[in-house]
Design an enzyme around this catalytic site. Structure first.
Site, PDB file in Angstrom:
ATOM      1  N   GLU A  75      30.015  45.500  37.210  1.00 51.76           N
ATOM      2  CA  GLU A  75      31.463  45.625  37.425  1.00 51.76           C
ATOM      3  C   GLU A  75      32.186  46.088  36.161  1.00 51.76           C
ATOM      4  OE1 GLU A  75      33.120  41.756  38.022  1.00 51.76           O
ATOM      5  OE2 GLU A  75      31.357  40.787  37.221  1.00 51.76           O
ATOM      6  N   ASP A  78      37.196  34.558  42.663  1.00 52.43           N
ATOM      7  CA  ASP A  78      36.281  35.269  41.781  1.00 52.43           C
ATOM      8  C   ASP A  78      36.694  34.989  40.326  1.00 52.43           C
ATOM      9  OD1 ASP A  78      34.314  36.878  40.798  1.00 52.43           O
ATOM     10  OD2 ASP A  78      34.874  38.658  41.917  1.00 52.43           O
TER      11      ASP A  78
HETATM   12  C1  BGC Z   1      29.775  36.963  33.477  1.00 49.92           C
HETATM   13  C2  BGC Z   1      29.707  37.618  34.826  1.00 49.92           C
HETATM   14  C3  BGC Z   1      31.101  37.827  35.317  1.00 49.92           C
HETATM   15  C4  BGC Z   1      31.927  38.610  34.321  1.00 49.92           C
HETATM   16  C5  BGC Z   1      33.322  38.783  34.807  1.00 49.92           C
HETATM   17  C6  BGC Z   1      30.577  37.825  32.538  1.00 49.92           C
HETATM   18  O1  BGC Z   1      30.635  37.272  31.286  1.00 49.92           O
HETATM   19  O2  BGC Z   1      28.532  36.661  32.992  1.00 49.92           O
HETATM   20  O3  BGC Z   1      28.969  36.876  35.739  1.00 49.92           O
HETATM   21  O4  BGC Z   1      31.081  38.457  36.558  1.00 49.92           O
HETATM   22  O5  BGC Z   1      31.863  38.061  33.052  1.00 49.92           O
HETATM   23  O6  BGC Z   1      34.182  39.350  33.873  1.00 49.92           O
HETATM   24  C1  BGC Z   2      32.090  39.208  40.268  1.00 52.45           C
HETATM   25  C2  BGC Z   2      31.431  38.452  41.396  1.00 52.45           C
HETATM   26  C3  BGC Z   2      30.499  37.420  40.869  1.00 52.45           C
HETATM   27  C4  BGC Z   2      31.192  36.530  39.861  1.00 52.45           C
HETATM   28  C5  BGC Z   2      30.289  35.517  39.234  1.00 52.45           C
HETATM   29  C6  BGC Z   2      32.667  38.278  39.233  1.00 52.45           C
HETATM   30  O1  BGC Z   2      33.210  38.934  38.148  1.00 52.45           O
HETATM   31  O2  BGC Z   2      33.097  40.053  40.781  1.00 52.45           O
HETATM   32  O3  BGC Z   2      30.784  39.336  42.274  1.00 52.45           O
HETATM   33  O4  BGC Z   2      29.979  36.666  41.929  1.00 52.45           O
HETATM   34  O5  BGC Z   2      31.740  37.320  38.833  1.00 52.45           O
HETATM   35  O6  BGC Z   2      29.389  36.075  38.365  1.00 52.45           O
END
Ligand code: BGC
Ligand code: BGC
Length: 615
Positions: free
Chosen positions: A531, A332
């Site tokens: 998240e 991830d």
């Molecule tokens: C991305 C997300 C990713 C996240 C993780 C963002 O800048 O666009 O897809 O999951 O950062 O920290």
């Molecule tokens: C998230 C994932 C996601 C990835 C890409 C991560 O931060 O935990 O679920 O697929 O980013 O965007």
């Protein structure tokens, strides 16, 4: 013996799901240990030989290139060619040329650039290795303008309808195919056990049985049978996040999991058992840790923080060896950097633990990581056999997906067909899902169903707010910075749905001008979050009206309406169950609508129940 038998029964039931008349619900067997998975996608000699042949010809640099996956915003086609990259992803809110309104054609053309870059990179080598693009299509093709946004998984869980899940998977895959992408990071099979976690809504249910019944169906909807390669309307699916993301202490995102192994297997892993049986080809490693003695450090023993990204036990020994998973393990978003002793650009531990593709997103980091892995192989820190295992898996999945036979993305069957994004039948399917996802919590004096001959006051912070309705992972990462008409043309909010149904002249938005006897429909809910941002910190309770100052306005509105004598129906948008006792007490009827997505008409279908759509 008991467990072996129940396990085998489970497998028999699961594989019988391949039949068209699948039994929708299977009871979740008890697992005494990690099961051996019997995937519907079998190893074939032809593919194994072809992969072996390629791996023998590839240089170390070419192999490591396959293992690196940067974010679209941090890579160019020229770099992809130079480093011979195996794949890229577009993170939440990453679009071709930074254009939020990129069309299906724009996406496919961008995909062409990388595809052709890799074709050039391998020219003259006597063999080719096609490129792949992964995206987070987690509730429809949600990063793409005009796509149909289905309810987030928590709402789908509430439908308790596995057949619906497969149909949604199929519609989502077709919308992805229009943009020329190959791979989605879905389904999420997390089993959230603490409502404070900001990703509760990404899981289908806190009940592992629902997740178990759904995971295989979503995989089949997305990938199809995958026997003769990937059909033109299908994509590779990913089960995530391995493992125990829904079981962290106090619901902290990326936090600590202290489950016993038995509970990890039987509560958090069942979704993987069914998804992998149905042929899911990729598993994404989780950010959280798992605090257990069996979870050992690959390099030395000092201060390992038990992060799954460094867990050779869970990634290699359990998933690959015991369960027999032969596909790709993808890390991830820089998750490897959280293992003690690692940084984004340097982490042999994560390679040694058994991860195959590395989502190292920033330019500086993926380039450093690439160079470091090469050096670490040359220095004997990472054995060549580990690299070969990773690359074998990557090529095997690409071959199963038929990537060698696919033309460049824009020339594929569905590519660029704008009308498929948000197509009527997809919206109708999403609306059906919304109808089935609603949960009626109160209905005093038969306030519901509503009558379309009445006048309505439609108010509340969520009544015409597409952000509250679609939640996180909607065009942008956090689901914010979106507006209804500009960003979601064709979407329906509750306000517009009521207007469509009873006529605009019967709908009011100001309590002072609404005629005597109007029924109030109050729509409220959480602001969008994804998240990290969505966690409810330990200093807070789960009480809706106290979580944010702005929610107090919705509560005050309910109180005012009560004083004024309105009969009130409250529709509540949220990514998790919240304490809403006060809001419920002040309402005559109360509906939990989760995060329904773009099709608000599914809500009025049930509120008015004019076509027999009851709760
Ligand atoms: C991305 C997300 C990713 C996240 C993780 C963002 O800048 O666009 O897809 O999951 O950062 O920290
Ligand atoms: C998230 C994932 C996601 C990835 C890409 C991560 O931060 O935990 O679920 O697929 O980013 O965007």
């Amino acid at each position: 013996m008991y467990s072996l038998n129940t396990y085998l029964t489970g497998i028999v039931l699961m594989s019988s799901m391949n039949q068209a008349q699948a039994q929708a619900h299977t009871s979740l067997p008890y697992f005494a240990d990690w099961p051996k998975i019997v995937s519907v996608v079998k190893k074939t000699q032809e593919i194994e030989d072809a992969v072996k042949n390629l791996v023998e010809k590839m240089t170390l640099e070419e192999k490591v290139g396959q293992m690196i996956q940067p974010d679209l915003r941090e890579v160019t086609p020229e770099e992809a060619e130079h480093y011979k990259l195996g794949s890229i992803l577009n993170g939440g809110g990453a679009w071709p040329n930074g254009n939020k309104y990129a069309t299906a054609k724009d996406w496919a053309k961008e995909s062409d650039k990388y595809y052709l870059a890799l074709e050039r990179a391998y020219a003259g080598r006597g063999f080719r290795v096609p490129f792949a693009w992964a995206t987070d299509a987690v509730h429809g093709h949600n990063n793409v303008f005009k796509a149909t946004l289905f309810p987030h998984n928590i709402g789908l869980g509430a439908t308790n309808n596995p057949n619906l899940i497969e149909r949604i998977g199929a519609a989502t895959a077709l919308e992805i195919a229009t943009t020329g992408l190959d791979w989605t990071f879905a389904p999420t099979v997390a089993v959230p056990r603490d409502y404070r976690w900001g990703r509760v809504y990404e899981g289908y249910s806190e009940d592992p049985e629902i997740t178990y019944n759904y995971a295989s169906r979503m995989v089949r909807g997305l990938q199809g049978e995958l026997e003769k390669g990937l059909a033109s309307d299908k994509v590779i699916s990913t089960v995530k996040h391995w493992l125990g993301d829904g079981g962290t202490e106090m619901g902290v995102d990326r936090g600590e999991n202290h489950y016993s192994e038995e509970n990890l297997i039987n509560i958090h892993a069942p979704g993987y058992f069914s998804a992998l049986t149905a042929g899911a080809q990729v598993v994404m490693t989780s950010f959280n840790s798992w605090h257990n003695e069996k979870n050992y450090n690959v390099i030395g023993n000092d201060g390992y923080n038990y992060k799954l990204h460094g867990s050779k036990y869970i990634v290699n020994d359990v998933l690959k060896d015991q369960m027999g998973f032969d596909g790709i393990v993808v890390t991830d978003w820089n998750g490897h950097s959280e293992i003690s002793g690692c940084t984004s650009g340097n982490c042999p531990q994560a390679v040694l633990a058994g991860n195959d593709v590395f989502m190292v997103t920033a330019r500086k980091d993926w380039q450093t990581f690439y160079t470091n892995v090469i050096t670490q192989v040359e220095a004997g820190i990472i054995p060549m056999s580990r690299i070969d295992d990773a690359v074998t898996r990557i090529l095997r999945v690409k071959m199963r997906a038929g990537l060698w036979d696919k033309p460049q993305p824009s020339l594929r069957e569905h590519a660029g067909k704008e009308s498929i994004l948000g197509a009527n039948d997809h919206r109708a399917l999403a609306r059906e899902a919304v109808r089935q996802s609603l949960v009626l919590l109160k209905n005093n004096d038969n306030t519901l169903p509503l009558k379309s001959t009445d006048a309505f006051l439609v108010v509340g912070s969520g009544s015409n707010d597409i952000q509250k309705q679609t939640g996180g992972w909607s065009l942008t990462w956090q689901g914010d910075e979106n507006e209804i008409d500009r960003d979601f043309p064709g979407a329906t909010t509750v306000l517009s749905a009521v207007q469509n149904l009873v006529g605009e002249t019967q709908v009011f938005t100001d309590p002072d001008t609404a005629p005597e006897g109007s029924i109030a429909v109050v729509v409220m809910g959480e602001d969008p979050y994804a998240e990290m941002m969505g966690d409810i910190k330990r200093s807070k309770t789960l009480e809706y009206s106290n979580l944010k100052r702005s929610y107090a306005a919705d509560l005050a509105l309910l109180k005012t309406l009560k004083t004024k004598g309105f009969k009130t129906v409250t529709v509540f948008f949220s990514g998790r169950p919240l304490y809403t006792s006060e809001e419920i007490m002040l309402s005559d009827a109360f509906v939990a609508a989760w995060l329904p997505g773009t099709e608000g008409g599914g809500i009025t279908d049930v509120l008015f129940n004019e076509s027999g759509y009851d709760f």
